[in-house]
Design a protein around this motif. Structure first.
Motif, PDB file in Angstrom:
ATOM      1  N   UNK A  80       0.779  -1.250   0.027  1.00 56.26           N
ATOM      2  CA  UNK A  80       0.054  -0.163   0.238  1.00 56.26           C
ATOM      3  C   UNK A  80       0.934   1.166   0.010  1.00 56.26           C
ATOM      4  N   UNK A  81       2.046   1.380   0.783  1.00 65.16           N
ATOM      5  CA  UNK A  81       2.909   2.341   0.911  1.00 65.16           C
ATOM      6  C   UNK A  81       3.448   2.548  -0.434  1.00 65.16           C
ATOM      7  N   UNK A  82       4.051   1.443  -1.113  1.00 63.33           N
ATOM      8  CA  UNK A  82       4.911   1.622  -2.337  1.00 63.33           C
ATOM      9  C   UNK A  82       4.081   1.714  -3.485  1.00 63.33           C
ATOM     10  N   UNK A  83       2.800   1.413  -3.575  1.00 66.24           N
ATOM     11  CA  UNK A  83       1.853   1.417  -4.716  1.00 66.24           C
ATOM     12  C   UNK A  83       1.999   0.141  -5.429  1.00 66.24           C
ATOM     13  N   UNK A 479       7.624  -7.679  -9.365  1.00 64.07           N
ATOM     14  CA  UNK A 479       9.008  -7.261  -8.673  1.00 64.07           C
ATOM     15  C   UNK A 479       9.310  -5.952  -9.132  1.00 64.07           C
ATOM     16  N   UNK A 480       8.342  -5.233  -9.884  1.00 60.57           N
ATOM     17  CA  UNK A 480       8.708  -3.769 -10.486  1.00 60.57           C
ATOM     18  C   UNK A 480       9.382  -2.955  -9.193  1.00 60.57           C
ATOM     19  N   UNK A 481       8.729  -2.835  -8.017  1.00 58.72           N
ATOM     20  CA  UNK A 481       9.294  -1.905  -7.137  1.00 58.72           C
ATOM     21  C   UNK A 481      10.062  -2.591  -6.277  1.00 58.72           C
ATOM     22  N   UNK A 482      10.930  -3.733  -6.499  1.00 54.89           N
ATOM     23  CA  UNK A 482      11.733  -4.249  -5.433  1.00 54.89           C
ATOM     24  C   UNK A 482      12.757  -3.260  -4.776  1.00 54.89           C
ATOM     25  N   UNK A 483      13.277  -2.723  -5.993  1.00 54.53           N
ATOM     26  CA  UNK A 483      14.554  -1.955  -5.644  1.00 54.53           C
ATOM     27  C   UNK A 483      14.176  -0.790  -4.981  1.00 54.53           C
ATOM     28  N   UNK A 484      14.483  -0.340  -3.757  1.00 51.98           N
ATOM     29  CA  UNK A 484      14.449   0.855  -2.951  1.00 51.98           C
ATOM     30  C   UNK A 484      14.661   1.942  -3.949  1.00 51.98           C
ATOM     31  N   UNK A 486      13.543   2.749  -6.364  1.00 55.75           N
ATOM     32  CA  UNK A 486      12.400   3.135  -7.314  1.00 55.75           C
ATOM     33  C   UNK A 486      11.337   3.663  -6.297  1.00 55.75           C
ATOM     34  N   UNK A 487      11.727   3.772  -4.838  1.00 55.43           N
ATOM     35  CA  UNK A 487      10.511   4.080  -3.893  1.00 55.43           C
ATOM     36  C   UNK A 487      10.632   5.817  -3.503  1.00 55.43           C
ATOM     37  N   UNK A 488       9.594   6.169  -3.053  1.00 55.64           N
ATOM     38  CA  UNK A 488       9.614   7.515  -2.724  1.00 55.64           C
ATOM     39  C   UNK A 488      10.460   7.829  -1.723  1.00 55.64           C
ATOM     40  N   UNK A 508       2.607   1.256   8.565  1.00 56.44           N
ATOM     41  CA  UNK A 508       4.119   1.603   8.342  1.00 56.44           C
ATOM     42  C   UNK A 508       4.237   3.028   7.776  1.00 56.44           C
ATOM     43  N   UNK A 509       5.506   3.415   8.280  1.00 58.02           N
ATOM     44  CA  UNK A 509       5.916   4.732   7.740  1.00 58.02           C
ATOM     45  C   UNK A 509       7.219   4.314   7.069  1.00 58.02           C
ATOM     46  N   UNK A 510       7.513   4.715   6.005  1.00 54.69           N
ATOM     47  CA  UNK A 510       8.766   4.219   5.389  1.00 54.69           C
ATOM     48  C   UNK A 510       9.570   5.597   5.090  1.00 54.69           C
ATOM     49  N   UNK A 511      10.804   5.691   5.374  1.00 57.57           N
ATOM     50  CA  UNK A 511      11.443   7.042   5.138  1.00 57.57           C
ATOM     51  C   UNK A 511      12.930   6.438   4.560  1.00 57.57           C
ATOM     52  N   UNK A 512      13.363   7.096   3.731  1.00 55.41           N
ATOM     53  CA  UNK A 512      14.993   6.640   2.787  1.00 55.41           C
ATOM     54  C   UNK A 512      14.844   5.078   2.895  1.00 55.41           C
ATOM     55  N   UNK A 513      14.021   4.579   2.592  1.00 48.27           N
ATOM     56  CA  UNK A 513      14.267   3.140   2.279  1.00 48.27           C
ATOM     57  C   UNK A 513      14.130   2.185   3.481  1.00 48.27           C
ATOM     58  N   UNK A 514      13.980   2.731   4.707  1.00 50.47           N
ATOM     59  CA  UNK A 514      13.788   1.934   5.787  1.00 50.47           C
ATOM     60  C   UNK A 514      12.566   2.090   6.756  1.00 50.47           C
ATOM     61  N   UNK A 515      12.255   1.456   7.645  1.00 46.95           N
ATOM     62  CA  UNK A 515      10.904   1.568   8.442  1.00 46.95           C
ATOM     63  C   UNK A 515      11.408   2.688   9.518  1.00 46.95           C
TER      64      UNK A 515
END
Ligand code: NFC
Length: 574
Positions: A80-83, A479-484, A486-488, A508-515
């Protein structure tokens, strides 16, 4: 005469550590109750700074009983966070795994965790096995039904007793006047207790095949880690091929058979002797009910048209107004900690889970305020201070009951056809009105109905999976968004689920690739909640009020009602 204080600590035959305190009046009726989670592990704290793709494997360890459901909630939260859109096969396999969990979990609850509240094992020793056989044959077509079979089980039981070691049946309140079943039905129940112990192992083979193992099957952000190749012909591989598809179908069919021929007929036979328990133990059940909804027909679609289990809340018993539950609305779900061993910057304000804080504050020490007794031998926890490791979640400010009763009743009120048909038939068989559902026994009946529904769903999902694969779709993960990369930079999500014990969410809140933050609000957190800022009792606490206890130092009635929720304190406190 002064009120009596009764403490059950630990409440056993559950997962985790629960303490229940009850105050009995001079007539041995419960006039006050307190629920305490006595253990905390801190999974939410452990997750901070970790890779969100790994979170499912950590939170899955919250519990070995509702195994897999925290992982499902976690992967949904991250997706949900990463779409991330998951493939159709992944949605079907996740549904199959969840329906498998429900079937096994509810079966285990009815016999192993709750059965001894209704079945007097010692009374089974005096049963006539021939009569038990006649009863069995009159209520179902289950193959194991001969007098010799029941005699053999009875002989095994007698050997237990003769050895002075009741083993798994030790330390219960056998002979308590609250037990009402005739010896022959007690023997039926004990026999199926033992049979179901074996059978539940068969059900979870589904997890081993599509999830690699049980407990704690494997999940994956983006889909399922379960390769599909129908042209493969082996039975040794790790592919889903025709061999394994046939196996899954056989497991689903035998699960339907066991629930229809053993669990459900036993439930209907036993409830006839306990009709007074349709009027006891309701608490919040006919007032405030909460469901998030689950088993989406369409991948990533948690809208009403997609769900098999409903989304909805009932407040103050207004069943003609099912209110939509939105896990993202900052005002709907909030957790309070006034009576919990945690600190908030503003102690009496609730926090939505995206803003949630888990800051332990075990401050036992103010003798006379927090407890009676000594620090190493606490006789009584008092309600004017913190008394639990469980937070107090509230929906729009209300204490709520969640779980099979809530789901069945909300679905019934919404006239959802599967549930409506099950409930109407069960009420006719039991000869009780719909109000009977708002009770201890109603909770147990709803769980049985849900087990029937979920066994059927297992088969439907196997058929749907096979049809989809045969139509040419063998994709199980995106697996399109597997790589960090590609994340916001920052995002947040929620994983909405229905677990066997009720509404489950991970935020969850994700920031700079980590929780950055992770919070779980769990079914047993709702039900086992302590009081909140306004002093509102949690569902376990409310359900005990007004219950007459036959023998104060054998609080069988407390166990019956609390077990009817199927408590999981490992989940509740996480
Ligand atoms: Ni453990 Fe779980 C808890 C469930 O309430 N169902 O969310 C999970 O356990 O049984």
């Amino acid at each position: 005469m002064a009120n009596k204080k009764v403490v059950v600590d630990p409440v056993t035959r559950i997962e985790g550590h629960l303490r229940m305190q009850a105050v009995l009046d001079e007539n041995n009726v419960i006039v006050d109750a307190m629920s305490t989670g006595t253990m905390w592990r801190g999974l939410e704290v452990i997750l901070k700074g970790r890779d969100p793709r790994d979170a499912w494997a950590f939170v899955e360890r919250v519990c070995g009983v509702c195994t897999g459901i925290h992982a499902l909630s976690a992967v949904r939260a991250v997706e949900d966070a990463l779409g991330i859109q998951i493939p159709k096969n992944a949605n079907i396999i996740r549904n199959l795994m969840n329906a498998t969990l429900y079937s096994q979990d509810h079966l285990t609850h009815f016999y192993q965790l709750h059965g001894c509240d209704w079945i007097d094992v010692v009374s089974a020793l005096s049963a006539d096995p021939k009569k038990t056989s006649e009863i069995q044959q009159s209520i179902s077509t289950h193959a194991l039904s001969s007098p010799a079979y029941f005699k053999e089980v009875q002989d095994r039981l007698k050997a237990f007793v003769a050895s002075g070691q009741l083993g798994i049946f030790a330390n219960a309140y056998w002979g308590n006047p609250g037990y009402k079943l005739p010896p022959e039905i007690n023997l039926l129940g004990v026999t199926h207790y033992l049979e179901s112990l074996d059978f539940q192992r068969e059900i979870v083979k589904v997890h081993a095949i599509v999830g690699g193992k049980n407990p704690h099957p494997n999940y994956l952000v983006g889909g399922v880690p379960c390769p599909i190749n129908m042209s493969d012909t082996g039975a040794q591989g790790i592919m889903i091929n025709q061999v394994w598809m046939n196996f899954l179908r056989d497991v689903a069919k035998s699960t339907i058979r066991f629930i229809d021929e053993v669990y459900y007929p036993d439930l209907i036979a036993m409830q006839a002797y306990y009709k007074d328990w349709y009027k006891i133990g309701g608490g919040l059940a006919n007032k405030n009910l909460l469901c998030y909804g689950d088993f989406p027909a369409y991948a990533n679609d948690m809208s009403e048209k997609s769900l098999v289990m409903p989304n909805g809340a009932v407040i103050d018993g207004k069943f003609d107004q099912i209110l939509p539950v939105d896990l993202k609305d900052p005002n709907q779900i909030k957790e309070f900690v006034d009576h919990s061993w945690y600190s908030y910057p503003k102690p009496d304000e609730g926090l939505h889970p995206w803003e949630g804080i888990t800051d332990p504050n075990f401050d036992l020490g103010k003798a006379g305020v927090d407890y009676e007794g000594t620090k190493t031998d606490i006789k009584w926890l008092t309600t004017n201070a913190r008394y639990s490791w469980i937070k107090a979640p509230r929906w729009n400010g209300h204490a709520m009951e969640t779980g099979p009763l809530a789901r069945m009743v909300v679905a019934y009120a919404k006239k959802m056809p599967r549930q409506k048909e099950l409930v109407d038939r069960a009420l006719a068989q039991a000869g009780v009105p719909v109000e009977a559902l708002f009770s201890t026994l109603g909770r147990t009946l709803c769980r049985g109905l849900e087990a029937k529904m979920c066994a059927q769903l297992m088969l439907e999902y196997v058929d749907e999976l096979e049809a989809n694969i045969k139509a040419g779709d063998e994709v199980a993960a995106n697996m399109d968004k597997w790589e960090p990369s590609t994340w916001p930079k920052e995002c947040k999500g929620v994983g909405q689920c229905e677990a066997p014990r009720g509404a489950l969410g991970h935020w969850c809140v994700i920031k700079d690739g980590v929780i950055e933050n992770w919070q779980a609000v769990v079914p047993s957190t709702w039900n086992a909640s302590p009081r909140d800022t306004k002093g509102q009792l949690g569902a376990y606490e409310a359900a005990l009020l007004g219950t007459p206890v036959a023998v104060a130092d054998q609080p069988l009635e407390i166990l019956r009602t609390i077990h009817s929720f199927d408590p999981c304190l490992a989940c509740a406190t996480h």
